[in-house]
Design a protein around this motif. Structure first.
Motif, short mmCIF file in Angstrom:
data_model
loop_
_atom_site.label_atom_id
_atom_site.label_comp_id
_atom_site.label_asym_id
_atom_site.label_seq_id
_atom_site.Cartn_x
_atom_site.Cartn_y
_atom_site.Cartn_z
N LEU A 144 -5.28 -0.38 -12.85
CA LEU A 144 -4.01 -0.78 -12.23
C LEU A 144 -3.05 0.41 -12.07
O LEU A 144 -1.85 0.20 -11.83
CB LEU A 144 -3.35 -1.91 -13.03
N ARG A 145 -3.57 1.63 -12.22
CA ARG A 145 -2.73 2.80 -11.93
C ARG A 145 -2.24 2.68 -10.50
O ARG A 145 -2.97 2.21 -9.62
CB ARG A 145 -3.53 4.09 -12.08
N GLY A 146 -1.01 3.10 -10.27
CA GLY A 146 -0.46 3.00 -8.92
C GLY A 146 0.33 1.73 -8.70
O GLY A 146 0.96 1.58 -7.65
N THR A 147 0.31 0.82 -9.68
CA THR A 147 1.06 -0.43 -9.50
C THR A 147 2.26 -0.52 -10.45
O THR A 147 3.00 -1.51 -10.39
CB THR A 147 0.17 -1.66 -9.79
N THR A 148 2.43 0.44 -11.34
CA THR A 148 3.40 0.47 -12.45
C THR A 148 3.00 -0.46 -13.60
O THR A 148 3.70 -0.50 -14.61
CB THR A 148 4.86 0.09 -12.06
N THR B 295 0.84 -1.21 0.00
CA THR B 295 0.00 0.00 0.00
C THR B 295 0.87 1.26 0.00
O THR B 295 0.62 2.21 -0.76
CB THR B 295 -0.93 0.01 1.24
N ASP B 296 1.92 1.25 0.82
CA ASP B 296 2.81 2.42 0.86
C ASP B 296 3.51 2.62 -0.49
O ASP B 296 3.71 3.74 -0.94
CB ASP B 296 3.87 2.23 1.96
N LEU B 297 3.87 1.50 -1.10
CA LEU B 297 4.57 1.59 -2.38
C LEU B 297 3.64 2.14 -3.47
O LEU B 297 4.05 2.97 -4.29
CB LEU B 297 5.06 0.18 -2.76
N THR B 298 2.38 1.71 -3.46
CA THR B 298 1.46 2.21 -4.49
C THR B 298 1.19 3.71 -4.31
O THR B 298 0.95 4.42 -5.27
CB THR B 298 0.12 1.44 -4.50
N ALA B 299 1.26 4.18 -3.05
CA ALA B 299 1.08 5.63 -2.82
C ALA B 299 2.22 6.40 -3.50
O ALA B 299 1.99 7.44 -4.14
CB ALA B 299 1.04 5.92 -1.33
N VAL B 300 3.45 5.88 -3.41
CA VAL B 300 4.58 6.53 -4.07
C VAL B 300 4.38 6.49 -5.59
O VAL B 300 4.57 7.50 -6.28
CB VAL B 300 5.92 5.82 -3.70
N VAL B 301 3.97 5.33 -6.10
CA VAL B 301 3.81 5.19 -7.56
C VAL B 301 2.73 6.14 -8.06
O VAL B 301 2.88 6.76 -9.12
CB VAL B 301 3.48 3.72 -7.94
N ARG B 302 1.64 6.29 -7.32
CA ARG B 302 0.59 7.21 -7.73
C ARG B 302 1.12 8.64 -7.87
O ARG B 302 0.81 9.34 -8.83
CB ARG B 302 -0.56 7.21 -6.71
N ARG C 63 8.93 -6.09 -9.65
CA ARG C 63 9.99 -6.27 -10.66
C ARG C 63 10.28 -4.94 -11.37
O ARG C 63 11.43 -4.54 -11.53
CB ARG C 63 9.54 -7.33 -11.67
N ASN C 64 9.22 -4.24 -11.77
CA ASN C 64 9.40 -2.96 -12.47
C ASN C 64 10.10 -1.93 -11.59
O ASN C 64 10.97 -1.19 -12.03
CB ASN C 64 8.04 -2.38 -12.90
N LEU C 65 9.68 -1.89 -10.32
CA LEU C 65 10.24 -0.88 -9.42
C LEU C 65 11.69 -1.18 -9.05
O LEU C 65 12.49 -0.26 -8.92
CB LEU C 65 9.39 -0.76 -8.16
N ARG C 66 12.02 -2.45 -8.88
CA ARG C 66 13.41 -2.80 -8.59
C ARG C 66 14.32 -2.29 -9.71
O ARG C 66 15.38 -1.76 -9.47
CB ARG C 66 13.58 -4.33 -8.52
N HIS D 204 12.53 13.00 -9.80
CA HIS D 204 13.71 12.16 -9.53
C HIS D 204 13.82 11.87 -8.03
O HIS D 204 14.12 10.75 -7.62
CB HIS D 204 14.97 12.85 -10.05
N GLU D 205 13.55 12.90 -7.20
CA GLU D 205 13.62 12.70 -5.74
C GLU D 205 12.61 11.66 -5.27
O GLU D 205 12.90 10.83 -4.41
CB GLU D 205 13.36 14.03 -5.01
N ARG D 206 11.41 11.70 -5.86
CA ARG D 206 10.38 10.72 -5.47
C ARG D 206 10.80 9.31 -5.85
O ARG D 206 10.63 8.38 -5.07
CB ARG D 206 9.05 11.01 -6.18
N VAL D 207 11.34 9.18 -7.07
CA VAL D 207 11.70 7.85 -7.57
C VAL D 207 12.84 7.25 -6.76
O VAL D 207 12.89 6.05 -6.53
CB VAL D 207 12.08 7.94 -9.08
N THR D 208 13.78 8.10 -6.32
CA THR D 208 14.98 7.59 -5.67
C THR D 208 14.92 7.67 -4.14
O THR D 208 15.90 7.37 -3.47
CB THR D 208 16.22 8.39 -6.14
N GLN D 209 13.78 8.09 -3.56
CA GLN D 209 13.75 8.24 -2.10
C GLN D 209 14.04 6.89 -1.43
O GLN D 209 13.56 5.84 -1.89
CB GLN D 209 12.42 8.83 -1.63
N PRO D 210 14.84 6.91 -0.34
CA PRO D 210 15.25 5.66 0.31
C PRO D 210 14.06 4.80 0.74
O PRO D 210 14.17 3.57 0.77
CB PRO D 210 16.02 6.16 1.54
N LYS D 211 12.94 5.44 1.00
CA LYS D 211 11.74 4.70 1.39
C LYS D 211 11.38 3.63 0.35
O LYS D 211 10.92 2.54 0.70
CB LYS D 211 10.59 5.72 1.51
N VAL D 212 11.59 3.94 -0.93
CA VAL D 212 11.27 2.97 -1.98
C VAL D 212 12.14 1.72 -1.80
O VAL D 212 11.66 0.59 -1.85
CB VAL D 212 11.46 3.58 -3.39
#
Ligand SMILES: [Zn+2]
Length: 498
Positions: free
Chosen positions: A275-279, A8-15, A84-87, A55-63
């Motif tokens: 499936l938005r939010g899942t990549t 859930t936290d990851l999908t919030a970042v992706v959104r 897999r996509n996010l890794r 770029h900051e959102r994509v690379t934040q350590p939380k991800v």
């Protein structure tokens, strides 16, 4: 942290990331369509600022932490694809230091500006040192992303994950040989006619809208506007922008541009919006994207039944214009080897791509220096296409790609043609009345087929696996050659050697 919570936290970042990408896309669309001339400097700053936030959102350590929490957990199909996509994107974005990113941006800007002048003056030597510097940095970036991989594979992976340099070497060598045979067979035959008649822009635009509507482009979820160079841009599956360029006396060129971009746009509109939010609600690769545009532009849009339907639509809108289906069909399928990729017909187009691929690989294998590029370029054009550029402006300097560091991008175009021909072959078997429908402008079932088999799959799989699901173990090269021989062999009255 539990799996559900981490997901859930990851999908919030992706959104957030998807929303920012859409906003950035809108700034770029506006820049190429509506922005007043003096807006350029301000727009550059806006785009740079937003790109930094992205770029900051994509690379934040939380991800990284969330991906770590999901490591080894039981995931459903969508989650597994998303992880897999996010890794992959996280690794690509975080391994490259901000210093290197900055150096590359600067080298890109230098190379692009040098290219503009060099192309205008047909002066490769002034561009060469800038390109050398940029390529060195691109090589350095590939090495930090994946030190174990061949740098060209790392570059390819950015555009067409799942496709390797080794695959392309084999595929393209076979294709080059087969296309060469077709080209030499038609070379001595009489040229096909050119469709040349004046049309006003407003009238052409009406025709384009009619064709796009028939294809199933949803004008409530997209727009058609004018731009110098046609492009399409998906801001969201419900907001997809197409642009086109109207040529006053070349209706077929204008229209094929709109159909091409329309094919890209149908892919974007058909992505699995739930499936938005899942990549996963993203196109699987550049090559697959290009397969959608080429499928509509060539396989459908240059077919005899389509020309019959088009002739009727032209006659209804422009009573004085020639609208004979045979003339349209023959003109739309002229083979004419030339110097310029973007003006190439569908047979020689792939040869333009193969030249670029071979030179890129040689540059990255250290078998060719930047300084020797023009000579190697011209020699290949003579060998593969039978033409030699009279200067570097119409030769090695013609495309913008290398000046922006986009190495490994060109193969996507030919991958698109390969996928498209095989999709067509499968569709013909699954829809026996395909050509009857096309002849009546009944194109919606085609969009539905593509939607089910390609668009709705998003990034559930990498493109080569997705294509395999649709076409099975078929030989993509053979299917493309058979399709091209089938259409052009008949038009030129030549037979494929056995
Ligand atoms: Zn395209």
């Amino acid at each position: 942290m539990g799996t559900a919570e981490a997901w859930t936290d990851l999908t919030a970042v992706v959104r957030d990331v998807e929303a920012l990408e859409g906003a950035l896309g809108l700034l770029e669309w506006d820049q190429q369509t509506m922005m007043p001339r003096r807006g350029a400097a301000g727009r550059g700053a806006q785009i740079a600022a937003l790109a930094k936030v992205l770029h900051e959102r994509v690379t934040q350590p939380k991800v990284g932490d969330l991906l770590g929490a999901l490591e080894g957990q039981a995931l459903d199909e969508v989650q597994a694809a998303g992880v897999r996509n996010l890794r992959r994107s996280y690794a690509r974005a975080t391994r490259v230091s901000p210093t290197l990113v900055g150096k590359i941006a600067e080298a890109q800007s230098d190379a692009f500006n040098a290219w503009l002048t060099a192309k205008q003056d047909s002066d490769f030597p002034t561009f060469a040192p800038k390109l050398e510097k940029l390529l060195d940095l691109v090589r350095e970036r590939a090495a930090v992303i994946d030190p174990a991989a061949h740098p060209y594979d790392t570059l390819l992976d950015e555009f067409d994950p799942g496709t390797t340099m080794a695959d392309l070497r084999v595929t393209f060598a076979r294709l080059q040989k087969g296309l060469g045979e077709l080209l030499s067979a038609v070379r001595d035959h009489a040229e096909l006619p050119v469709y040349d008649h004046p049309f006003d822009a407003a009238g052409q635009r009406g025709l384009h809208r009619e064709v796009l509507t028939a294809m199933g482009f949803d004008f409530d979820a997209g727009r058609l506007d004018d731009a110098e160079h046609p492009f399409s841009l998906g801001l969201h599956p419900d907001d997809v922008r197409i642009t086109t360029h109207m040529y006053p006396t070349d209706l077929l060129s204008s229209l094929s541009g709109s159909i091409h971009e329309g094919g890209h746009a149908l892919y974007e509109q058909g992505l699995p919006v739930h499936l938005r939010g899942t990549t996963v609600a993203k196109p699987a690769s550049f090559g697959l994207h290009e397969s959608q545009s080429r499928f509509w532009e060539n396989y459908i849009g240059r077919s005899r039944p389509f020309c019959e339907w088009l002739g009727g639509r032209i006659a209804a809108r422009f009573p004085d214009a020639p609208a004979d289906a045979d003339l349209l069909y023959r003109s739309a399928n002229r083979i004419h080897p030339g110097m310029i990729r973007i003006k190439a017909d569908e047979v020689t187009y792939n040869l333009h791509i193969i030249v670029r691929f071979e030179l890129e690989v040689m540059l990255f294998d250290g078998k060719l220096t930047v300084r020797d590029l023009p000579e190697a370029w011209n020699a290949r054009y003579q060998e593969y296409l039978g033409v030699t550029p009279k200067n570097d402006a119409e030769g090695v300097l013609q495309d913008v790609h290398w000046s922006s560091g986009a190495i490994g991008y060109f193969p996507s175009y030919t991958l698109g043609n390969l996928y498209a021909a095989s999709f067509g072959k499968v569709l013909e078997t699954e829809m026996p009345d395909l050509w009857e429908r096309v002849g009546k402008g009944d194109l919606l079932p085609i969009r539905e087929w593509l939607r089910t088999n390609v668009h709705q799959k998003g990034t559930m799989k990498l493109a080569p696996a997705l294509v395999k699901d649709v076409v099975g173990e078929q030989d993509l090269v053979e299917n493309l050659l058979a399709y091209l021989w089938g259409r052009h062999g008949a038009l030129y009255g030549v037979k494929r050697p056995v």
